[in-house]
Design an enzyme around this catalytic site. Sequence first.
Site, mmCIF file in Angstrom:
data_model
loop_
_atom_site.group_PDB
_atom_site.id
_atom_site.type_symbol
_atom_site.label_atom_id
_atom_site.label_comp_id
_atom_site.label_asym_id
_atom_site.label_seq_id
_atom_site.Cartn_x
_atom_site.Cartn_y
_atom_site.Cartn_z
ATOM 1 N NE ARG A 28 -23.300 -2.684 68.056
ATOM 2 C CZ ARG A 28 -24.089 -3.674 68.497
ATOM 3 N NH1 ARG A 28 -24.945 -3.454 69.477
ATOM 4 N NH2 ARG A 28 -24.013 -4.875 67.963
ATOM 5 C CG HIS A 63 -25.131 -6.584 63.069
ATOM 6 N ND1 HIS A 63 -23.820 -6.556 63.490
ATOM 7 C CD2 HIS A 63 -25.869 -6.966 64.147
ATOM 8 C CE1 HIS A 63 -23.773 -6.891 64.761
ATOM 9 N NE2 HIS A 63 -24.998 -7.135 65.187
ATOM 10 C CD GLN A 73 -26.363 -11.466 64.700
ATOM 11 O OE1 GLN A 73 -26.051 -10.829 65.684
ATOM 12 N NE2 GLN A 73 -26.659 -12.758 64.755
ATOM 13 C CG ASP A 97 -33.308 -7.350 64.376
ATOM 14 O OD1 ASP A 97 -33.289 -7.409 65.630
ATOM 15 O OD2 ASP A 97 -32.654 -6.517 63.720
ATOM 16 C CB CYS A 135 -29.548 -10.755 65.460
ATOM 17 S SG CYS A 135 -30.751 -9.409 65.556
ATOM 18 N NE ARG A 146 -22.093 -11.442 66.209
ATOM 19 C CZ ARG A 146 -22.474 -10.229 66.641
ATOM 20 N NH1 ARG A 146 -23.675 -10.066 67.148
ATOM 21 N NH2 ARG A 146 -21.682 -9.177 66.512
HETATM 22 N N1 CP Z 1 -26.908 -9.288 68.116
HETATM 23 C C1 CP Z 1 -26.182 -8.269 68.618
HETATM 24 O O1 CP Z 1 -25.417 -7.588 67.924
HETATM 25 O O2 CP Z 1 -26.338 -8.095 69.951
HETATM 26 P P1 CP Z 1 -25.746 -6.887 70.811
HETATM 27 O O3 CP Z 1 -26.494 -5.642 70.418
HETATM 28 O O4 CP Z 1 -26.011 -7.286 72.230
HETATM 29 O O5 CP Z 1 -24.292 -6.754 70.525
HETATM 30 N N1 NVA Z 2 -31.522 -4.197 64.190
HETATM 31 C C1 NVA Z 2 -31.063 -4.146 65.564
HETATM 32 C C2 NVA Z 2 -30.002 -5.193 65.768
HETATM 33 C C3 NVA Z 2 -29.449 -5.252 67.167
HETATM 34 C C4 NVA Z 2 -28.380 -6.289 67.284
HETATM 35 C C5 NVA Z 2 -30.542 -2.743 65.853
HETATM 36 O O1 NVA Z 2 -29.881 -2.166 64.985
HETATM 37 O O2 NVA Z 2 -30.795 -2.244 66.943
#
Ligand code: CP
Ligand code: NVA
Length: 320
Positions: free
Chosen positions: A114, A141, A144, A237, A277, A305
């Site tokens: 990430r 993502h 997701q 989101d 999400c 997930r």
């Molecule tokens: N939806 C999602 O990716 O959540 P986290 O940021 O908690 O991993």
């Molecule tokens: N769009 C959000 C998703 C978190 C799971 C971010 O990137 O922070």
Amino acid sequence: MTSDIHCVSSALASIKGIDYLSCDSLSSKETLALLELASQLKRGERRIDLGNRILGLIFNKASTRTRVSFQVAIARLGGQTVDLNPKISQLGRGEEIKDTARVLSRFCDVLAIRTYGQDEIDEYAHWASIPVINALTDLEHPCQALADFLTLQEAFGKDLTGLTLAYVGDGNNVAHSLMICGALLGVNVYIATPKGFEPNQNILFKANNLASSYGAKIQVFNDPFEAVRGANALYTDVWASMGQENEQKLRSQAFSGFCLDQKLLNEADKKAIVLHCLPAHREEEITTEVLEGNASRIFDQAENRLHVQQSLLAATLGGL
Ligand code: CP
Ligand code: NVA
């Protein structure tokens, strides 16, 4: 059932060893097979033991769901996680990606990463000799999106072609992956954002190209009511993603009118489901009433997930 298992395994053979960097790292057929395996794993129809394989996690951003679901997924496959927290590894002191990727490839069997730029994860994938999985970048993502479309299948059946998913909010990483994955699965994806917050043009181009091959439509609106009319699923989101926290105030003003509330939900199909999400900011991008309401499948979506990532790990590690 045995023949189902056989079909899924042979459809997934091509995934062994690949990097999953974007939703279009998989074909439509591979995506469907991955969702089928996820659903078999979820129902307990299939157990997979990969032996003691090691998943390395490199998370430059916060996470609850992705981190925990990856850890549980590899444990259920008989493997273990090594958490390569950048704060306590040499990554935090600037060791180069090309060196880190090659060294970790000697210790681990797969990496879930990430990070901010998509270019960083592309660089890891270039140098690593093991599969690299995108656990969220600023651009996409994809894990997701797999969970999201599994949740849609649970609500509407395996064949999602012709359904419409309307996303209301920021044209961000989550929206991008929904557009690409939706296109692959023949789902119309309508994105409603305020002016200036539309999805990335390259992603839109890519999603439109895919959509035309699978009979789907990808469309961008600036009016949320237009996007959600008659839709089968509504999705939102946060308005400010990780790294954009300093824009929170500006964005709250720009996004007024884009809260997923009961009024918007009333415009969708009567059987429409609601997805997010998570994490959510209640009364900002979604009301508590809708998040906790009967149409919400948000916590099934979060659970999924685990199942899709277990399926993805098993397929990329080639344990089928
Ligand atoms: N939806 C999602 O990716 O959540 P986290 O940021 O908690 O991993
Ligand atoms: N769009 C959000 C998703 C978190 C799971 C971010 O990137 O922070």
